[in-house]
Design a protein around this motif. Structure first.
Motif, PDB file in Angstrom:
ATOM      1  N   GLU A 149       0.827  -1.210   0.000  1.00  0.00           N
ATOM      2  CA  GLU A 149       0.000   0.000   0.000  1.00  0.00           C
ATOM      3  C   GLU A 149       0.861   1.259   0.000  1.00  0.00           C
ATOM      4  O   GLU A 149       0.480   2.287  -0.578  1.00  0.00           O
ATOM      5  N   SER A 150       2.031   1.192   0.612  1.00  0.00           N
ATOM      6  CA  SER A 150       2.928   2.349   0.642  1.00  0.00           C
ATOM      7  C   SER A 150       3.448   2.713  -0.745  1.00  0.00           C
ATOM      8  O   SER A 150       3.694   3.883  -1.033  1.00  0.00           O
ATOM      9  N   VAL A 151       3.626   1.700  -1.597  1.00  0.00           N
ATOM     10  CA  VAL A 151       4.170   1.967  -2.936  1.00  0.00           C
ATOM     11  C   VAL A 151       3.089   1.993  -4.008  1.00  0.00           C
ATOM     12  O   VAL A 151       3.383   2.259  -5.177  1.00  0.00           O
ATOM     13  N   ARG A 152       1.841   1.763  -3.611  1.00  0.00           N
ATOM     14  CA  ARG A 152       0.759   1.742  -4.600  1.00  0.00           C
ATOM     15  C   ARG A 152       0.668   3.054  -5.398  1.00  0.00           C
ATOM     16  O   ARG A 152       0.441   3.015  -6.619  1.00  0.00           O
ATOM     17  N   PRO A 153       0.832   4.242  -4.769  1.00  0.00           N
ATOM     18  CA  PRO A 153       0.741   5.474  -5.571  1.00  0.00           C
ATOM     19  C   PRO A 153       1.742   5.508  -6.730  1.00  0.00           C
ATOM     20  O   PRO A 153       1.391   5.940  -7.839  1.00  0.00           O
ATOM     21  N   GLN A 154       2.965   5.053  -6.508  1.00  0.00           N
ATOM     22  CA  GLN A 154       3.943   5.012  -7.592  1.00  0.00           C
ATOM     23  C   GLN A 154       3.537   3.976  -8.643  1.00  0.00           C
ATOM     24  O   GLN A 154       3.572   4.243  -9.847  1.00  0.00           O
ATOM     25  N   LEU A 155       3.144   2.795  -8.178  1.00  0.00           N
ATOM     26  CA  LEU A 155       2.827   1.715  -9.112  1.00  0.00           C
ATOM     27  C   LEU A 155       1.606   2.042  -9.968  1.00  0.00           C
ATOM     28  O   LEU A 155       1.567   1.705 -11.161  1.00  0.00           O
ATOM     29  N   GLU A 156       0.625   2.719  -9.390  1.00  0.00           N
ATOM     30  CA  GLU A 156      -0.581   3.031 -10.160  1.00  0.00           C
ATOM     31  C   GLU A 156      -0.331   4.089 -11.232  1.00  0.00           C
ATOM     32  O   GLU A 156      -1.146   4.232 -12.159  1.00  0.00           O
ATOM     33  N   LEU A 157       0.771   4.807 -11.138  1.00  0.00           N
ATOM     34  CA  LEU A 157       1.159   5.708 -12.227  1.00  0.00           C
ATOM     35  C   LEU A 157       1.648   4.929 -13.445  1.00  0.00           C
ATOM     36  O   LEU A 157       1.703   5.463 -14.553  1.00  0.00           O
ATOM     37  N   LEU A 158       1.979   3.667 -13.230  1.00  0.00           N
ATOM     38  CA  LEU A 158       2.598   2.849 -14.279  1.00  0.00           C
ATOM     39  C   LEU A 158       1.626   1.868 -14.920  1.00  0.00           C
ATOM     40  O   LEU A 158       1.912   1.352 -16.005  1.00  0.00           O
ATOM     41  N   GLY A 159       0.497   1.609 -14.271  1.00  0.00           N
ATOM     42  CA  GLY A 159      -0.448   0.660 -14.839  1.00  0.00           C
ATOM     43  C   GLY A 159      -1.404   0.130 -13.795  1.00  0.00           C
ATOM     44  O   GLY A 159      -1.611   0.731 -12.743  1.00  0.00           O
ATOM     45  N   HIS A 160      -1.983  -1.024 -14.089  1.00  0.00           N
ATOM     46  CA  HIS A 160      -2.957  -1.657 -13.195  1.00  0.00           C
ATOM     47  C   HIS A 160      -2.230  -2.596 -12.239  1.00  0.00           C
ATOM     48  O   HIS A 160      -1.447  -3.438 -12.663  1.00  0.00           O
ATOM     49  N   VAL A 161      -2.520  -2.455 -10.948  1.00  0.00           N
ATOM     50  CA  VAL A 161      -1.849  -3.250  -9.923  1.00  0.00           C
ATOM     51  C   VAL A 161      -2.749  -4.416  -9.524  1.00  0.00           C
ATOM     52  O   VAL A 161      -3.907  -4.224  -9.134  1.00  0.00           O
ATOM     53  N   PHE A 162      -2.204  -5.629  -9.624  1.00  0.00           N
ATOM     54  CA  PHE A 162      -2.906  -6.837  -9.196  1.00  0.00           C
ATOM     55  C   PHE A 162      -2.268  -7.335  -7.902  1.00  0.00           C
ATOM     56  O   PHE A 162      -1.055  -7.577  -7.860  1.00  0.00           O
ATOM     57  N   SER A 163      -3.052  -7.490  -6.853  1.00  0.00           N
ATOM     58  CA  SER A 163      -2.538  -8.001  -5.586  1.00  0.00           C
ATOM     59  C   SER A 163      -2.518  -9.523  -5.643  1.00  0.00           C
ATOM     60  O   SER A 163      -3.565 -10.152  -5.867  1.00  0.00           O
ATOM     61  N   CYS A 164      -1.350 -10.105  -5.418  1.00  0.00           N
ATOM     62  CA  CYS A 164      -1.160 -11.541  -5.666  1.00  0.00           C
ATOM     63  C   CYS A 164      -0.842 -12.358  -4.423  1.00  0.00           C
ATOM     64  O   CYS A 164      -0.577 -13.562  -4.533  1.00  0.00           O
ATOM     65  N   GLY A 165      -0.846 -11.734  -3.219  1.00  0.00           N
ATOM     66  CA  GLY A 165      -0.569 -12.497  -2.021  1.00  0.00           C
ATOM     67  C   GLY A 165       0.855 -12.310  -1.532  1.00  0.00           C
ATOM     68  O   GLY A 165       1.440 -11.243  -1.681  1.00  0.00           O
ATOM     69  N   PRO A 166       1.454 -13.354  -0.951  1.00  0.00           N
ATOM     70  CA  PRO A 166       2.800 -13.224  -0.382  1.00  0.00           C
ATOM     71  C   PRO A 166       3.889 -13.198  -1.454  1.00  0.00           C
ATOM     72  O   PRO A 166       3.666 -13.595  -2.611  1.00  0.00           O
ATOM     73  N   VAL A 167       5.069 -12.718  -1.055  1.00  0.00           N
ATOM     74  CA  VAL A 167       6.223 -12.689  -1.952  1.00  0.00           C
ATOM     75  C   VAL A 167       6.427 -14.080  -2.562  1.00  0.00           C
ATOM     76  O   VAL A 167       6.378 -15.093  -1.874  1.00  0.00           O
ATOM     77  N   GLY A 168       6.673 -14.101  -3.860  1.00  0.00           N
ATOM     78  CA  GLY A 168       6.832 -15.347  -4.606  1.00  0.00           C
ATOM     79  C   GLY A 168       5.655 -15.628  -5.504  1.00  0.00           C
ATOM     80  O   GLY A 168       5.816 -16.134  -6.621  1.00  0.00           O
ATOM     81  N   ASN A 169       4.448 -15.268  -5.051  1.00  0.00           N
ATOM     82  CA  ASN A 169       3.254 -15.527  -5.863  1.00  0.00           C
ATOM     83  C   ASN A 169       3.260 -14.730  -7.155  1.00  0.00           C
ATOM     84  O   ASN A 169       2.844 -15.219  -8.214  1.00  0.00           O
ATOM     85  N   ALA A 170       3.704 -13.478  -7.077  1.00  0.00           N
ATOM     86  CA  ALA A 170       3.719 -12.647  -8.284  1.00  0.00           C
ATOM     87  C   ALA A 170       4.664 -13.238  -9.324  1.00  0.00           C
ATOM     88  O   ALA A 170       4.361 -13.237 -10.529  1.00  0.00           O
ATOM     89  N   GLN A 171       5.815 -13.735  -8.883  1.00  0.00           N
ATOM     90  CA  GLN A 171       6.753 -14.361  -9.818  1.00  0.00           C
ATOM     91  C   GLN A 171       6.130 -15.601 -10.461  1.00  0.00           C
ATOM     92  O   GLN A 171       6.288 -15.828 -11.671  1.00  0.00           O
ATOM     93  N   LEU A 172       5.428 -16.415  -9.674  1.00  0.00           N
ATOM     94  CA  LEU A 172       4.794 -17.614 -10.226  1.00  0.00           C
ATOM     95  C   LEU A 172       3.786 -17.255 -11.315  1.00  0.00           C
ATOM     96  O   LEU A 172       3.784 -17.846 -12.406  1.00  0.00           O
ATOM     97  N   ILE A 173       2.933 -16.265 -11.014  1.00  0.00           N
ATOM     98  CA  ILE A 173       1.906 -15.881 -11.990  1.00  0.00           C
ATOM     99  C   ILE A 173       2.547 -15.246 -13.215  1.00  0.00           C
ATOM    100  O   ILE A 173       2.127 -15.501 -14.359  1.00  0.00           O
ATOM    101  N   LYS A 174       3.563 -14.421 -13.007  1.00  0.00           N
ATOM    102  CA  LYS A 174       4.217 -13.765 -14.142  1.00  0.00           C
ATOM    103  C   LYS A 174       4.884 -14.788 -15.049  1.00  0.00           C
ATOM    104  O   LYS A 174       4.796 -14.699 -16.290  1.00  0.00           O
ATOM    105  N   VAL A 175       5.576 -15.760 -14.483  1.00  0.00           N
ATOM    106  CA  VAL A 175       6.233 -16.778 -15.301  1.00  0.00           C
ATOM    107  C   VAL A 175       5.183 -17.575 -16.086  1.00  0.00           C
ATOM    108  O   VAL A 175       5.368 -17.865 -17.278  1.00  0.00           O
ATOM    109  N   ALA A 176       4.060 -17.906 -15.434  1.00  0.00           N
ATOM    110  CA  ALA A 176       2.988 -18.614 -16.130  1.00  0.00           C
ATOM    111  C   ALA A 176       2.431 -17.762 -17.274  1.00  0.00           C
ATOM    112  O   ALA A 176       2.190 -18.259 -18.390  1.00  0.00           O
ATOM    113  N   ASN A 177       2.236 -16.480 -17.006  1.00  0.00           N
ATOM    114  CA  ASN A 177       1.768 -15.559 -18.046  1.00  0.00           C
ATOM    115  C   ASN A 177       2.738 -15.528 -19.228  1.00  0.00           C
ATOM    116  O   ASN A 177       2.326 -15.493 -20.397  1.00  0.00           O
TER     117      ASN A 177
END
Length: 295
Positions: A149-177
């Motif tokens: 939430e602290s970095v959401r303002p910066q990230l939302e300037l760059l695109g759509h933010v998807f909350s993916c759970g704990p560290v590691g989950n985002a990498q799993l989904i990104k690699v699958a994508n």
């Protein structure tokens, strides 16, 4: 907005830095190459010749190519997390890893960095440079809720933010994508060459794809697809650099599949395929990016 650094001014880092700067974010940038640093300096960013000069910011966005570079940026001799905080040295409160480096690598980084009092947000990005320029990236964010939430303002300037759970989950989904996306990128260009060879109007074919089971991320926006292929094949050097990343991503998928203990023949085949891409694929992408053609 919190002071922010962008480390890595390549094809993705440069447009990300410009988006933040244009939005008025207090921005420091670092890259080992002089040319992008000069561009960002002229645009009004603070340039840090030494990586350690980025330690004074609140938030650092890491936009480099691979896990080794992420480790060096964070944990190397002059790394952002190598400051001696107990002795009063500055360090970012939060680091956001926007590179695709795989689940195990980000977990290793998190363990070492957070032991030094710095929060890690796992936030790989998808969409390529065209979406980075438009501020329409997909940002897969995982980690501590308060840090995200602290970095959401910066990230939302760059695109759509998807909350993916704990560290590691985002990498799993990104690699699958990336498995799905890279298969589409290779297939669409090759099928396009095949159909054009038979005299098929690709504007008509694309309408069929988009309305049928062949629909994919390229068929949904033919102009963007043409732009992507043109950019990725503008020179053979750019093509080779791009396909090196494709091979890296395919290997990350195979590593994850191997860790799971399952049998994933398609992913294994993708690794073999990406190792074989060369002249013919370069010609396919070049043809798909020609301005007079529509995918």
């Amino acid at each position: 907005m919190r002071s922010t650094a962008v480390v890595g001014l390549g094809a993705m880092g440069m447009p990300i830095a410009h988006r933040l700067l244009d939005a008025g974010v207090p921005l420091t940038v670092h890259d080992s190459r002089a040319e992008p640093m000069e561009v960002m300096s002229a645009a009004g960013a603070t340039t840090a010749t030494r990586l350690s000069d980025c330690r004074a910011v609140d938030v650092a966005l890491i936009v480099v190519a691979n896990a080794d570079q992420v480790r060096e940026v964070l944990l190397g001799e002059h790394g952002l997390a190598s400051a001696d905080i107990s002795a009063g040295d500055s360090a970012p409160r939060i680091v956001v890893v926007m590179s695709t480096i795989g689940r195990q690598a980000i977990l290793d980084v998190q363990r070492q960095v957070e032991a030094r009092g710095i929060k890690v947000v796992d936030a790989p990005i998808s969409g390529g440079a065209s979406h980075a320029n438009r501020g329409s990236l997909s940002i897969l964010a995982a980690g501590d809720y308060t840090a995200m939430e602290s970095v959401r303002p910066q990230l939302e300037l760059l695109g759509h933010v998807f909350s993916c759970g704990p560290v590691g989950n985002a990498q799993l989904i990104k690699v699958a994508n990336n498995v799905i996306g890279n298969l589409s990128t290779l297939a669409v260009a090759e099928v396009g060459r095949l159909l054009r060879g038979y005299g098929i109007d690709m504007a008509v074919a694309n309408q069929v794809f988009e309305a049928s089971s062949g629909r994919n991320w390229l068929s949904s926006d033919p102009a963007m697809a043409q732009e992507q292929y043109a950019r990725l094949s503008v020179t053979r050097g750019v093509f080779d650099a791009t396909t090196a990343i494709v091979r890296k991503d395919a290997q990350l998928a195979l590593d994850i599949a191997t860790e799971s203990g399952g049998d994933y023949p398609l992913i294994e085949a993708l690794v073999t395929l990406t190792r074989a891409v060369g002249d013919e694929t370069y010609q396919n992408w070049s043809a798909a990016g020609v301005a007079s053609l529509q995918l």
